[in-house]
Design a protein around this motif. Structure first.
Motif, mmCIF file in Angstrom:
data_model
loop_
_atom_site.group_PDB
_atom_site.id
_atom_site.type_symbol
_atom_site.label_atom_id
_atom_site.label_comp_id
_atom_site.label_asym_id
_atom_site.label_seq_id
_atom_site.Cartn_x
_atom_site.Cartn_y
_atom_site.Cartn_z
ATOM 1 N N ILE A 1 0.752 -1.205 0.177
ATOM 2 C CA ILE A 1 -0.010 -0.092 0.104
ATOM 3 C C ILE A 1 0.937 1.359 0.209
ATOM 4 O O ILE A 1 0.368 2.447 -0.531
ATOM 5 N N GLU A 2 2.208 1.220 0.677
ATOM 6 C CA GLU A 2 2.911 2.342 0.654
ATOM 7 C C GLU A 2 3.375 2.834 -0.787
ATOM 8 O O GLU A 2 3.471 4.049 -1.249
ATOM 9 N N GLU A 3 3.587 1.846 -1.687
ATOM 10 C CA GLU A 3 3.968 1.971 -3.066
ATOM 11 C C GLU A 3 2.649 2.765 -3.854
ATOM 12 O O GLU A 3 2.998 3.506 -4.749
ATOM 13 N N CYS A 4 1.478 2.002 -3.501
ATOM 14 C CA CYS A 4 0.509 2.822 -4.184
ATOM 15 C C CYS A 4 0.107 4.001 -3.893
ATOM 16 O O CYS A 4 -0.479 4.828 -4.432
ATOM 17 N N LEU A 5 0.262 4.357 -2.447
ATOM 18 C CA LEU A 5 0.187 5.667 -1.904
ATOM 19 C C LEU A 5 1.003 6.557 -2.665
ATOM 20 O O LEU A 5 0.642 7.778 -2.786
#
Length: 87
Positions: free
Chosen positions: A66-70
């Motif tokens: 999710i950090e990459e997507c964020l």
């Protein structure tokens, strides 16, 4: 060129550069189209990140953290904001 078309091309360029699964020739056309649609619908970075995560997971059966997507969602929303603020 209409502003919206130029903005969508910026989204495409950014998403092609992102290449979350390190594909040789970046076969992400359906995911990019779905992600651009999501950018037009959503303004919250976390909600957009979750949508991006689910779009790519559905296609590739792999979860992007999710950090990459964020990070990518924030970049996309900056482009969107610049488009709506420009003359």
């Amino acid at each position: 060129m209409r502003k919206e078309v130029a903005t969508n091309l910026q989204f495409v360029d950014l998403l092609n550069q992102w290449d979350p699964f390190h594909l040789e020739n970046g076969d992400y056309e359906p995911e990019i189209a779905d992600t651009i649609q999501a950018v037009h619908e959503l303004d919250d970075p976390l909600n957009l990140a979750k949508r991006i995560q689910s779009i790519y997971e559905f296609s590739f059966e792999k979860v992007i953290p999710i950090e990459e997507c964020l990070l990518i969602s924030k970049d996309l929303l900056v482009i969107k904001a610049n488009q709506s603020c420009s003359l």
